[in-house]
Design a protein around this motif. Structure first.
Motif, mmCIF file in Angstrom:
data_model
loop_
_atom_site.group_PDB
_atom_site.id
_atom_site.type_symbol
_atom_site.label_atom_id
_atom_site.label_comp_id
_atom_site.label_asym_id
_atom_site.label_seq_id
_atom_site.Cartn_x
_atom_site.Cartn_y
_atom_site.Cartn_z
ATOM 1 N N TYR A 146 -4.883 -0.764 -11.773
ATOM 2 C CA TYR A 146 -3.627 -0.575 -10.966
ATOM 3 C C TYR A 146 -2.393 -0.706 -11.738
ATOM 4 C CZ TYR A 146 -7.024 -2.461 -7.444
ATOM 5 O OH TYR A 146 -8.177 -2.501 -6.928
ATOM 6 N N VAL A 147 -2.680 -0.366 -13.353
ATOM 7 C CA VAL A 147 -1.542 -0.315 -14.161
ATOM 8 C C VAL A 147 -0.559 0.719 -13.932
ATOM 9 C CG1 VAL A 147 -2.838 1.025 -15.844
ATOM 10 C CG2 VAL A 147 -1.159 -0.726 -16.546
ATOM 11 N N TYR A 148 -0.862 1.786 -13.444
ATOM 12 C CA TYR A 148 -0.007 2.840 -13.245
ATOM 13 C C TYR A 148 -0.210 3.364 -11.891
ATOM 14 C CZ TYR A 148 2.999 6.968 -14.296
ATOM 15 O OH TYR A 148 3.952 7.851 -14.529
ATOM 16 N N PRO A 149 0.641 2.600 -10.995
ATOM 17 C CA PRO A 149 0.248 2.798 -9.406
ATOM 18 C C PRO A 149 0.368 4.181 -8.694
ATOM 19 C CG PRO A 149 2.330 1.668 -9.781
ATOM 20 C CD PRO A 149 1.745 2.037 -11.030
ATOM 21 N N TRP A 150 -0.619 4.493 -8.378
ATOM 22 C CA TRP A 150 -0.611 5.573 -7.317
ATOM 23 C C TRP A 150 -1.656 5.816 -6.395
ATOM 24 C CZ3 TRP A 150 2.549 7.892 -4.321
ATOM 25 C CH2 TRP A 150 2.304 9.093 -3.457
ATOM 26 N N PRO A 151 -1.755 5.331 -4.939
ATOM 27 C CA PRO A 151 -0.572 5.007 -4.169
ATOM 28 C C PRO A 151 0.053 3.654 -4.939
ATOM 29 C CG PRO A 151 -2.612 4.544 -3.043
ATOM 30 C CD PRO A 151 -2.927 5.286 -4.363
ATOM 31 N N GLN A 152 1.096 3.446 -4.357
ATOM 32 C CA GLN A 152 1.854 2.159 -4.706
ATOM 33 C C GLN A 152 0.997 0.905 -4.515
ATOM 34 O OE1 GLN A 152 3.881 0.417 -6.854
ATOM 35 N NE2 GLN A 152 5.355 1.924 -6.174
ATOM 36 N N ARG A 153 1.141 0.117 -5.546
ATOM 37 C CA ARG A 153 0.316 -1.278 -5.160
ATOM 38 C C ARG A 153 0.829 -2.094 -4.033
ATOM 39 N NH1 ARG A 153 1.144 -1.732 -11.421
ATOM 40 N NH2 ARG A 153 3.400 -2.573 -10.898
ATOM 41 N N PRO A 154 -0.151 -2.777 -3.287
ATOM 42 C CA PRO A 154 0.230 -3.530 -2.294
ATOM 43 C C PRO A 154 1.040 -4.650 -2.664
ATOM 44 C CG PRO A 154 -2.049 -3.166 -2.178
ATOM 45 C CD PRO A 154 -1.614 -2.334 -3.629
ATOM 46 N N ALA A 155 2.015 -4.882 -1.879
ATOM 47 C CA ALA A 155 3.142 -6.332 -2.246
ATOM 48 C C ALA A 155 2.133 -7.391 -2.536
ATOM 49 C CB ALA A 155 3.951 -6.532 -1.123
ATOM 50 N N GLY A 156 2.247 -8.109 -3.497
ATOM 51 C CA GLY A 156 1.643 -9.371 -3.926
ATOM 52 C C GLY A 156 0.362 -9.308 -4.517
#
Length: 350
Positions: A146-156
């Motif tokens: 998840y270092v370069y997020p797509w889709p956006q990382r979930p909150a938390g």
């Protein structure tokens, strides 16, 4: 100030099935013949070290150290890079990392992780028996996908990942603390601890544990476009191990940091033998000396072009020529006139 110890050599990339690379005694003789004074010893190959026995038997640890000393060398650190990797593995990498573990725990991530934790605890005890004060390893990675997020990382997600990473490492760090040995994480892409920000986040999660230290390797920072000299200014108090490894980064209109899935030869960023890349080692050795770095300068050979034996042969004099023998004098001592309190008061108008 301290004079940096070295040159040392990390043996991981040189171990093989042919002499002199197939036994501890012979590979140490080879390294000594090239001018090295120390060896950083990987711990997964039983031909070179029985890690469990080194942890449990002072007699065996003394024999191991004696084999190295017979060649005129010292052990700089033990390395558990591969075992440290297995302390924290995202499930997407399970099959790829199973090869680092014994067959008995492959296909069983929980058992594999327990084995890795025990390996690190053995390494703490073995280091103590060998008289070592620093240990080289990786942090492992739960968050790297998840270092370069797509889709956006979930909150938390990041917070949860670092909480879990800290939970797994805390008992290991405590074991090293009991043995008086620093855990030196190599800050490395592919690990959750891959730059200063991620290291600080982990450090906060483990309440600034005194054994959470650093293995400094500028090559990985060149490939990340990170200021590897400012890094020393910021983190010098935690740097306890040093891989002397060169790299170059030559972006083009077609590729940059990520390299387009190409092999190492064709990537914009690639590792090189010492002196063939872009790292400013004069500045690095100056800064580490200035900050009283207490450890070894250890060659880690990884080059996309040059033969490893040539890299090793060239590496010892390269490191030796960069080690700064510290001075016990100031250049203007000849002009010193001693302390005269009355004169000092007079010069200040007091």
């Amino acid at each position: 100030m301290k004079t940096i110890k070295g040159p040392g050599i990390f043996l991981a990339q040189f171990i093989g099935d042919q002499a002199p690379f197939n036994s501890l005694a012979s590979i140490c003789e080879w390294a000594a013949g090239l001018g090295y004074k120390g060896v950083q010893l990987p711990t997964l190959d039983s031909r070179f070290i029985d890690l469990k026995l080194a942890a449990e038997s002072q007699t065996y640890a003394d024999e191991l150290r004696g084999t190295v000393q017979a060649a005129g060398l010292e052990i700089t650190e033990l390395s558990t890079h591969l075992q440290g990797q297995l302390v924290a593995v995202n499930p997407v990498f399970d099959q790829l990392f199973d090869g680092f573990a014994p067959e008995a725990v492959r296909g069983n991530p929980a058992a594999r992780q327990q084995w890795a934790v025990q390996q690190l605890k053995y390494a703490a005890q073995a280091s103590q028996r060998l008289g070592l004060t620093a240990h080289a390893t990786f942090s492992g990675a739960l968050l790297w996908p998840y270092v370069y997020p797509w889709p956006q990382r979930p909150a938390g997600l990041v917070e949860t990942g670092f909480e879990e990473l800290a939970r797994r490492w805390r008992p290991i760090l405590d074991a090293f603390d009991e043995c008086g040995v620093d855990v030196c994480y190599e800050i490395h892409p592919g690990e959750d601890l891959h730059d200063g920000v991620s290291y600080e986040r982990f450090l906060q999660e483990v309440d600034h544990h005194p054994r959470v230290c650093l293995l400094y390797d500028p090559s990985h920072f060149v490939l990340q476009c990170l200021d590897y000299l400012a890094y020393i200014d910021i983190y010098h108090e935690r740097i306890r191990a040093f891989h002397v490894k060169d790299a170059e980064f030559n972006p083009t209109g077609r590729q940059g940091v990520y390299g387009g899935y190409q092999n190492w030869v064709d990537r914009a960023g690639r590792f090189r033998s010492l002196g063939d890349g872009q790292v400013d080692f004069k500045a690095i050795f100056s800064k580490l000396t200035q900050y009283d770095y207490p450890g070894w300068a250890v060659l880690e050979w990884e080059c996309a072009l040059k033969h490893p034996e040539d890299g090793a042969r060239e590496g010892a004099p390269f490191i030796q020529n960069h080690i700064i023998r510290v001075t016990d004098k100031a250049f203007d001592d000849f002009a010193a006139s001693g302390i005269d309190a009355a004169r000092n008061h007079g010069l200040l108008g007091l």
